[in-house]
Design a protein around this motif. Sequence first.
Motif, mmCIF file in Angstrom:
data_model
loop_
_atom_site.group_PDB
_atom_site.id
_atom_site.type_symbol
_atom_site.label_atom_id
_atom_site.label_comp_id
_atom_site.label_asym_id
_atom_site.label_seq_id
_atom_site.Cartn_x
_atom_site.Cartn_y
_atom_site.Cartn_z
ATOM 1 N N VAL A 143 -9.027 -4.144 9.173
ATOM 2 C CA VAL A 143 -8.380 -3.809 10.114
ATOM 3 C C VAL A 143 -7.995 -2.417 10.200
ATOM 4 O O VAL A 143 -7.967 -1.773 11.084
ATOM 5 C CB VAL A 143 -7.063 -4.583 9.736
ATOM 6 C CG1 VAL A 143 -5.968 -4.225 10.731
ATOM 7 C CG2 VAL A 143 -7.126 -6.264 9.940
ATOM 8 N N LEU A 144 -7.452 -1.871 9.006
ATOM 9 C CA LEU A 144 -7.353 -0.383 8.955
ATOM 10 C C LEU A 144 -8.230 0.711 9.107
ATOM 11 O O LEU A 144 -8.084 1.746 9.715
ATOM 12 C CB LEU A 144 -6.156 -0.315 7.787
ATOM 13 C CG LEU A 144 -5.076 -1.004 8.056
ATOM 14 C CD1 LEU A 144 -4.425 -0.717 6.423
ATOM 15 C CD2 LEU A 144 -4.189 -0.678 8.769
ATOM 16 N N GLN A 186 4.794 -2.755 7.551
ATOM 17 C CA GLN A 186 5.513 -1.805 6.978
ATOM 18 C C GLN A 186 6.615 -1.172 8.135
ATOM 19 O O GLN A 186 7.773 -0.929 7.823
ATOM 20 C CB GLN A 186 5.058 -0.705 6.085
ATOM 21 C CG GLN A 186 4.439 -1.292 4.910
ATOM 22 C CD GLN A 186 4.211 -0.447 3.680
ATOM 23 O OE1 GLN A 186 4.898 0.717 3.705
ATOM 24 N NE2 GLN A 186 3.711 -0.540 2.857
ATOM 25 N N ILE A 229 -7.304 -10.295 0.756
ATOM 26 C CA ILE A 229 -6.508 -9.230 1.359
ATOM 27 C C ILE A 229 -6.702 -7.791 1.437
ATOM 28 O O ILE A 229 -6.780 -7.240 2.608
ATOM 29 C CB ILE A 229 -4.976 -9.697 0.756
ATOM 30 C CG1 ILE A 229 -4.540 -10.982 1.354
ATOM 31 C CG2 ILE A 229 -3.946 -8.428 1.411
ATOM 32 C CD1 ILE A 229 -4.403 -11.198 2.706
ATOM 33 N N GLY A 265 -3.767 -8.165 7.461
ATOM 34 C CA GLY A 265 -4.281 -6.865 6.680
ATOM 35 C C GLY A 265 -3.828 -5.806 7.360
ATOM 36 O O GLY A 265 -4.270 -4.508 7.032
ATOM 37 N N PHE A 279 -1.020 -8.327 16.961
ATOM 38 C CA PHE A 279 -0.463 -6.891 16.544
ATOM 39 C C PHE A 279 -0.041 -6.273 17.746
ATOM 40 O O PHE A 279 1.343 -5.859 17.366
ATOM 41 C CB PHE A 279 -1.719 -6.102 16.147
ATOM 42 C CG PHE A 279 -2.449 -6.604 14.968
ATOM 43 C CD1 PHE A 279 -1.939 -7.714 13.866
ATOM 44 C CD2 PHE A 279 -3.661 -6.266 14.651
ATOM 45 C CE1 PHE A 279 -2.460 -8.066 13.033
ATOM 46 C CE2 PHE A 279 -4.388 -6.820 13.562
ATOM 47 C CZ PHE A 279 -3.834 -7.665 12.519
ATOM 48 N N LEU A 335 -6.383 -11.521 17.080
ATOM 49 C CA LEU A 335 -5.422 -11.085 16.227
ATOM 50 C C LEU A 335 -4.931 -9.619 16.671
ATOM 51 O O LEU A 335 -3.638 -9.146 16.458
ATOM 52 C CB LEU A 335 -5.838 -10.844 14.753
ATOM 53 C CG LEU A 335 -6.230 -12.243 13.965
ATOM 54 C CD1 LEU A 335 -6.479 -11.982 12.518
ATOM 55 C CD2 LEU A 335 -4.822 -13.032 14.078
ATOM 56 N N ILE A 383 0.915 4.048 2.660
ATOM 57 C CA ILE A 383 1.330 3.716 3.979
ATOM 58 C C ILE A 383 2.955 3.666 3.991
ATOM 59 O O ILE A 383 3.549 4.172 4.807
ATOM 60 C CB ILE A 383 0.808 2.205 4.378
ATOM 61 C CG1 ILE A 383 -0.588 2.312 4.560
ATOM 62 C CG2 ILE A 383 1.671 1.922 5.488
ATOM 63 C CD1 ILE A 383 -1.251 1.038 4.931
ATOM 64 N N VAL A 417 0.866 -1.070 0.204
ATOM 65 C CA VAL A 417 0.153 0.051 -0.158
ATOM 66 C C VAL A 417 0.955 1.178 -0.126
ATOM 67 O O VAL A 417 1.724 1.488 1.054
ATOM 68 C CB VAL A 417 -0.918 0.083 1.285
ATOM 69 C CG1 VAL A 417 -1.838 1.314 1.264
ATOM 70 C CG2 VAL A 417 -1.669 -1.176 1.233
ATOM 71 N N LEU A 426 1.406 -1.875 10.248
ATOM 72 C CA LEU A 426 2.286 -2.325 11.305
ATOM 73 C C LEU A 426 3.367 -3.436 10.457
ATOM 74 O O LEU A 426 4.573 -3.274 10.809
ATOM 75 C CB LEU A 426 1.521 -3.691 12.121
ATOM 76 C CG LEU A 426 2.373 -4.326 13.196
ATOM 77 C CD1 LEU A 426 3.188 -3.452 13.939
ATOM 78 C CD2 LEU A 426 1.391 -5.064 14.178
ATOM 79 N N ARG A 473 -9.710 -7.547 3.756
ATOM 80 C CA ARG A 473 -9.063 -7.811 5.518
ATOM 81 C C ARG A 473 -8.256 -6.301 5.685
ATOM 82 O O ARG A 473 -8.552 -5.940 6.838
ATOM 83 C CB ARG A 473 -8.022 -8.808 5.555
ATOM 84 C CG ARG A 473 -8.487 -10.198 5.455
ATOM 85 C CD ARG A 473 -7.426 -11.081 5.846
ATOM 86 N NE ARG A 473 -7.767 -12.382 6.318
ATOM 87 C CZ ARG A 473 -7.020 -13.591 6.457
ATOM 88 N NH1 ARG A 473 -5.594 -13.510 6.799
ATOM 89 N NH2 ARG A 473 -7.548 -14.753 6.563
ATOM 90 N N ARG A 474 -7.665 -5.770 4.849
ATOM 91 C CA ARG A 474 -6.988 -4.447 5.010
ATOM 92 C C ARG A 474 -8.059 -3.398 5.369
ATOM 93 O O ARG A 474 -7.917 -2.630 6.215
ATOM 94 C CB ARG A 474 -6.182 -4.164 3.825
ATOM 95 C CG ARG A 474 -5.047 -4.478 3.794
ATOM 96 C CD ARG A 474 -4.131 -4.232 2.393
ATOM 97 N NE ARG A 474 -3.017 -4.923 2.184
ATOM 98 C CZ ARG A 474 -2.130 -4.980 1.034
ATOM 99 N NH1 ARG A 474 -2.807 -4.424 0.037
ATOM 100 N NH2 ARG A 474 -1.085 -5.625 1.201
#
Lengths: 454, 298
Positions: A409-410, B82, A402, B76, A423, A419, A258, A255, B80, A405-406
């Motif tokens: 999560v984000l 990166q 994916i 996902g 993290f 999870l 990011i 990404v 974190l 999922r991103r």
Amino acid sequence: MLQQILFLLVAALGIGLFVWQVRKIRANIMQGKDRRMGGSVSERINKTLLVAFGQQKMFKRITPALLHMVVYVGFLVINIEVIEIMIDGLAGSHRILQVLGPGYDVLMATNEVLGALVIVAVAAFWWRRNRQQPVRRLTGVELRAWPKLDANIILYIEVALMLALFTMNAADLKLHQLEGREMPGTFPVSALLVGLMSDNVTALHVLERVGWWIHIVGILAFLNYLPSSKHFHIIMAFPNVYYSRLVPQGQFSNVDSITHEVKSMMDPSYQVPAPPVDAEGNPVIERFGAKDVEDLAWTNLLNAYSCTECGRCTSVCPANITGKLLSPRKIIMDTRDRMEEKFNSPLIFAPNNYQGEERMQVSEEGTLVHGRVTPEELWACTTCNACVEACPVNINPLDSIIEMRRYLVLEETAAPQSLNVMFSNIENNGAPWAFSPSDRFNWADDLYVAEKGS
Amino acid sequence: MTPMEKRQVNVPLMADLAARGEAPEVLFWVGCAGAFDDRYKRVTRAFVRILEHVGVKYAVLGMEESCTGDPAKRAGNEFLFQMQAATNIATLDGYNIKKIVTACPHCFNTIKNEYPALGGNYEVIHHSTFLQQLINEGRVKVQGGESYKGRRITFHDSCYLGRANDIYEAPREVLAALDADLVEMKRSKANGLCCGAGGAQMWKEPERGKKDINVERTEEALATLEGDAAALDALYGVESGNAGATPAPKKSDNGIIAVGCPFCMTMMSDGVKNKEREGSVQVFDLAELVASAEGINA
């Protein structure tokens, strides 16, 4: 002359309508985000020749591969006869390709044999789908209603087209016999059917014309059916393979936004490039990951239009095999349905609806995530790439999973609790488990090696 | 043969090498499982014994190593991931590292395939390839220790080594050097079945379903080791026809499931326990098998 004009109108209408539909679908695909392609053109062409034209990945399963090969080659070769039909229709000629001489015999004989084999293959396909206990991958929550009907309609149309072809040829043969003329071409299958034909010349003329018209109108109608159907893969498989990922399957996308953020955190002098702006000059704030179809890359959307719903992905998915909700095929089909619901739809549009489906807890919202694909499905994925490996046309369901999922999560901070613990362990301890970083080297304590006498 | 002598190993830290102005031939990236998981620590130690035995100049980062970010990325959490990548790349580049070997396919895949786009460029090899090279060069003879001759071994492909990076032959060549009776599961190589731990599943409970993935895979491994065609047919389902060329049924009492990944190790070991077969079937990593065959454990 009247027939020629009529044919011209029908052909123009059929092709025009098809182009109109294709443009709508192209517009849908272009709603997706840009994707860095990489790889050389020659590498992509090679892959297309091997995987799309050559059907390399189909042969992981020999029975369906052979059946499919018959229909595929039948389609390609019989289309040469369709070109003849088109020319005859426009020019008012009759069997114009007879100028090929002996080549015409070979062509017609091949067509007839392939046509008969297509009918056999289609019968086998029908049996695999409709018997008491169908092949497991041809069932599933996503294969009800329209997708189920669609699969059978395709088979019926294919048989109808072949029968029209044989009717036309057999009637033509009989006419030539009655009129004592030599029929150009060799027709091993229709020759067997001649006996069934009437002796009435007028009736035969009508029958030959009816066969001809059904075949060509059928093909044009089928062409316009494609965009509403999984059968669209006969076209989309080629661009889809061409634009498929060439990097190792284990390499997930980055990404970029990011990357810029992290780089500027590590190095205060790092210049973050200006974000893209919209038509009014306002910066476009991109969502992290994918909540809805337009957040996916255009290649993910192209994937959705290339899917034949064969279910090879789902049948090798470890989550699906062990009874979890995840089915990679469903993710791809949901993407297509959602695109057509949100943007343009083809002539026939009947998206899968999971409302009331007990295990599928979808929301009213309708977005790809939540409205069609549930977090439970997304979290069941082991990212093992079996689905990617299995797809005969290089569809990549994992890429879409994916991205979703991103988003969870984000944007929603909605990862499963365990999870989140993982993290924070990585953040605090540099390891996904709750161990102290100062213990990281303890494994080396009291380590001995035997010195071998030499 | 002279009696074996044992020597204590002081695992060289990269920081110490750098302080002396030395560079290692290869950096051994231990990984979190290799450093913290009790079972996989034994693999790390076996691999270090091999490195010591052949005299490769190597080093480890020790406490300077941090998670590659693989589990975060697959789950996902790109941010974190990166952050972890940037930290590790800074460490590796600070020591001017060129070549990395690791016993974890997840670390391998992440550093090899995903660090370059973030500025980290290294030659990365998995320990299966490294061991294969040592055997091919004759530096490891897989002789003088435990004999695996005739023992049934089946190799479980890990997704991040196999499909993710197309490495199928290296682990098999390592096992072939043991002169064991290598049997292949039908779902192997590109068609291998995941152990169930990838994609951050290692850190969460599985979703609702009929069965756990590691149990499915362990059943396949056990049935393959034993040539149990009926069990294999039941696993593969209707479309597969029969299980293909399986050896004649033979109740295994010393079968081995070989793995090359810490998560596969956990999942397959748990699966064997679930089937109550830990008395007769063992799960080993490639490095453990090589170290034991070479007779360098002490």
